[in-house]
Design an enzyme around this catalytic site. Structure first.
Site, PDB file in Angstrom:
ATOM      1  N   SER A 135      44.016 103.416-100.584  1.00 49.76           N
ATOM      2  CA  SER A 135      45.208 102.186-102.043  1.00 49.76           C
ATOM      3  C   SER A 135      46.023 102.870-102.828  1.00 49.76           C
ATOM      4  CB  SER A 135      43.357 102.022-103.086  1.00 49.76           C
ATOM      5  OG  SER A 135      43.915 101.674-104.328  1.00 49.76           O
ATOM      6  N   TYR A 148      36.852 105.176-109.311  1.00 43.95           N
ATOM      7  CA  TYR A 148      37.647 104.606-107.568  1.00 43.95           C
ATOM      8  C   TYR A 148      39.539 105.610-107.185  1.00 43.95           C
ATOM      9  CZ  TYR A 148      39.873 101.057-104.648  1.00 43.95           C
ATOM     10  OH  TYR A 148      40.205 101.019-103.731  1.00 43.95           O
ATOM     11  N   LYS A 152      39.970 107.594-103.320  1.00 41.41           N
ATOM     12  CA  LYS A 152      41.238 107.273-102.752  1.00 41.41           C
ATOM     13  C   LYS A 152      41.824 108.261-102.444  1.00 41.41           C
ATOM     14  CE  LYS A 152      39.281 103.584-101.782  1.00 41.41           C
ATOM     15  NZ  LYS A 152      38.735 102.921 -99.789  1.00 41.41           N
TER      16      LYS A 152
HETATM   17  N1  LIG Z   1      40.933  94.797-101.432  1.00 37.87           N
HETATM   18  C1  LIG Z   1      42.104  95.018-102.604  1.00 37.87           C
HETATM   19  O1  LIG Z   1      42.685  94.732-103.415  1.00 37.87           O
HETATM   20  C2  LIG Z   1      42.362  96.768-101.758  1.00 37.87           C
HETATM   21  C3  LIG Z   1      42.905  96.927-102.491  1.00 37.87           C
HETATM   22  C4  LIG Z   1      42.841  98.667-102.153  1.00 37.87           C
HETATM   23  C5  LIG Z   1      42.388  99.288-100.873  1.00 37.87           C
HETATM   24  N2  LIG Z   1      41.553  98.107-100.594  1.00 37.87           N
HETATM   25  C6  LIG Z   1      40.680  99.356 -99.657  1.00 37.87           C
HETATM   26  O2  LIG Z   1      40.180  98.316 -98.525  1.00 37.87           O
HETATM   27  C7  LIG Z   1      38.480  98.614 -98.029  1.00 37.87           C
HETATM   28  C8  LIG Z   1      38.690  96.781 -97.606  1.00 37.87           C
HETATM   29  O3  LIG Z   1      38.198  96.561 -98.826  1.00 37.87           O
HETATM   30  P1  LIG Z   1      38.475  95.001 -98.817  1.00 37.87           P
HETATM   31  O4  LIG Z   1      39.522  94.859 -99.905  1.00 37.87           O
HETATM   32  O5  LIG Z   1      38.487  94.488 -97.683  1.00 37.87           O
HETATM   33  O6  LIG Z   1      36.965  94.957 -99.459  1.00 37.87           O
HETATM   34  P2  LIG Z   1      35.913  94.109 -98.995  1.00 37.87           P
HETATM   35  O7  LIG Z   1      35.569  92.824 -98.940  1.00 37.87           O
HETATM   36  O8  LIG Z   1      34.902  94.032-100.418  1.00 37.87           O
HETATM   37  O9  LIG Z   1      34.902  94.221 -97.711  1.00 37.87           O
HETATM   38  C9  LIG Z   1      34.566  95.515 -97.839  1.00 37.87           C
HETATM   39  C10 LIG Z   1      33.735  96.198 -96.373  1.00 37.87           C
HETATM   40  O10 LIG Z   1      32.685  97.493 -96.473  1.00 37.87           O
HETATM   41  C11 LIG Z   1      31.893  97.383 -95.942  1.00 37.87           C
HETATM   42  N3  LIG Z   1      30.633  97.681 -96.706  1.00 37.87           N
HETATM   43  C12 LIG Z   1      30.089  97.848 -97.781  1.00 37.87           C
HETATM   44  N4  LIG Z   1      29.540  98.947 -98.495  1.00 37.87           N
HETATM   45  C13 LIG Z   1      29.134  99.229 -97.181  1.00 37.87           C
HETATM   46  C14 LIG Z   1      27.733 100.226 -97.088  1.00 37.87           C
HETATM   47  N5  LIG Z   1      27.013 101.268 -97.716  1.00 37.87           N
HETATM   48  N6  LIG Z   1      28.031 100.473 -95.498  1.00 37.87           N
HETATM   49  C15 LIG Z   1      28.340  99.815 -94.899  1.00 37.87           C
HETATM   50  N7  LIG Z   1      29.973  99.241 -94.651  1.00 37.87           N
HETATM   51  C16 LIG Z   1      29.492  98.044 -96.436  1.00 37.87           C
HETATM   52  C17 LIG Z   1      31.565  95.295 -96.061  1.00 37.87           C
HETATM   53  O11 LIG Z   1      30.356  94.922 -95.628  1.00 37.87           O
HETATM   54  P3  LIG Z   1      28.668  94.231 -95.675  1.00 37.87           P
HETATM   55  O12 LIG Z   1      28.813  94.481 -96.926  1.00 37.87           O
HETATM   56  O13 LIG Z   1      28.596  93.675 -94.483  1.00 37.87           O
HETATM   57  O14 LIG Z   1      28.807  95.917 -95.610  1.00 37.87           O
HETATM   58  C18 LIG Z   1      32.783  95.166 -96.271  1.00 37.87           C
HETATM   59  O15 LIG Z   1      32.792  94.557 -94.626  1.00 37.87           O
HETATM   60  C19 LIG Z   1      37.844  99.084 -98.953  1.00 37.87           C
HETATM   61  O16 LIG Z   1      38.459 100.679 -98.254  1.00 37.87           O
HETATM   62  C20 LIG Z   1      38.958  99.230-100.438  1.00 37.87           C
HETATM   63  O17 LIG Z   1      38.742 100.266-101.697  1.00 37.87           O
HETATM   64  C21 LIG Z   1      40.826  97.228-101.649  1.00 37.87           C
END
Ligand SMILES: NC(=O)c1ccc[n+]([C@@H]2O[C@H](COP(=O)([O-])OP(=O)(O)OC[C@H]3O[C@@H](n4cnc5c(N)ncnc54)[C@H](OP(=O)(O)O)[C@@H]3O)[C@@H](O)[C@H]2O)c1
Length: 261
Positions: A135, A148, A152
């Site tokens: 991130s 968090y 990261k």
């Molecule tokens: N969105 C942002 O602004 C942002 C910014 C910086 C970094 N990130 C990073 O990008 C990555 C993806 O984030 P996103 O925004 O796509 O988040 P998201 O929409 O919340 O998706 C998270 C994914 O992880 C899976 N997941 C969550 N807990 C889990 C568990 N215990 N076991 C297996 N799978 C699990 C969820 O699926 P299920 O619920 O089906 O398990 C979902 O597919 C993360 O590492 C996040 O920290 C996101």
């Protein structure tokens, strides 16, 4: 690295950035192995061709099944995308330790264990790539989610070290630092409420599709680090050049958030 015909494991592929990666990599001819907890969403994302292994990635049995099933179906793993992750909006000095451990388990120990399970197979084939989704919070400590950010930073550091450990084995490691991506991430946090960054968010927010395209293109050019959107580099550079000013600005946002509780 060329993506066509590569076997790609993507964690957190049921929605958000992971689901968008599934689509970006499939459109480049990749063979997909997808995991997350929601089987039906994984099946929707992966269609009839992808291998789907549902389960909680904090469990070792899910991680073992993911690797075993992928090898049984495809015979190799070329690219591992450690994307699943979760946030926690609580101050480090008062956060609930059970939630902190759950976050570290998913954001750090699960990717590390998958790396350890997959690397011996990549070594045998003399090639491979590990993509760890960190991130911008892994380059700048954000006080509304200090812990968090800690996960990261750790993931970014592990990726940098792996790149040096594994380059001579033909294995590349790449860190991805998304900024504000329009996904369900904020809704899925383990505890706490994010600060109101809606103005800033609207200005900088990108779609999961744009983030996934940046990831795929980054891998195609063997990038060390992908910041998505690219303008995030400016934020990182300003944070390095003017740390005290930057801290004061972030501290102000943090206290505004505390006042609005
Ligand atoms: N969105 C942002 O602004 C942002 C910014 C910086 C970094 N990130 C990073 O990008 C990555 C993806 O984030 P996103 O925004 O796509 O988040 P998201 O929409 O919340 O998706 C998270 C994914 O992880 C899976 N997941 C969550 N807990 C889990 C568990 N215990 N076991 C297996 N799978 C699990 C969820 O699926 P299920 O619920 O089906 O398990 C979902 O597919 C993360 O590492 C996040 O920290 C996101």
């Amino acid at each position: 690295m060329q993506i066509d015909n590569k076997v790609v494991v993507i964690t957190g592929a049921s929605e958000g950035i992971g689901a968008a990666c599934a689509s970006a990599f499939a459109s480049r001819g990749a063979l997909l192995s997808l995991t997350a907890r929601s089987q039906h969403r994984l099946e929707e994302v992966g269609g009839k061709d992808a291998l789907v292994t549902p389960g909680d990635l904090r469990e070792e049995s899910t991680r073992a099944a993911l690797v075993e099933r992928t090898l049984a179906r495809y015979g190799r793993i070329d690219i591992l995308i450690n994307n699943a992750g979760v946030g926690l909006y609580q101050p480090a000095h008062g956060a609930d330790l059970a939630s902190v451990r759950a976050m570290f388990e998913l954001n750090i120990f699960a990717p590390l264990d998958l790396i350890q399970k997959v690397v011996p197979h990549m070594k045998k084939s003399g090639s491979g790539a590990i993509v760890n989704v960190s991130s911008i919070g892994g380059k700048i400590t954000l006080p509304w989610f200090t812990l968090y950010s800690a996960t990261k930073y750790a993931l970014g550091s592990i990726t940098d070290g792996l790149r040096m450990e594994l380059r001579r084995e033909g294995i590349h490691a790449m860190t991805v630092c998304p900024g504000y991506v329009k996904t369900g991430f904020q809704r899925h946090v383990l505890a706490g409420r994010p600060p109101d960054l809606s103005g800033l968010g609207r200005k900088w927010a990108i779609s999961p599709r744009q983030c996934a395209e940046d990831i795929a293109r980054g891998l195609e050019r063997n990038a060390r680090t992908v910041v998505s959107p690219k303008s995030g580099w400016l934020l990182i550079a300003l944070g390095r050049m003017f740390p005290a000013t930057f801290d004061s600005r972030l501290e102000k946002i943090y206290w505004e958030q505390q006042a609005n509780r």
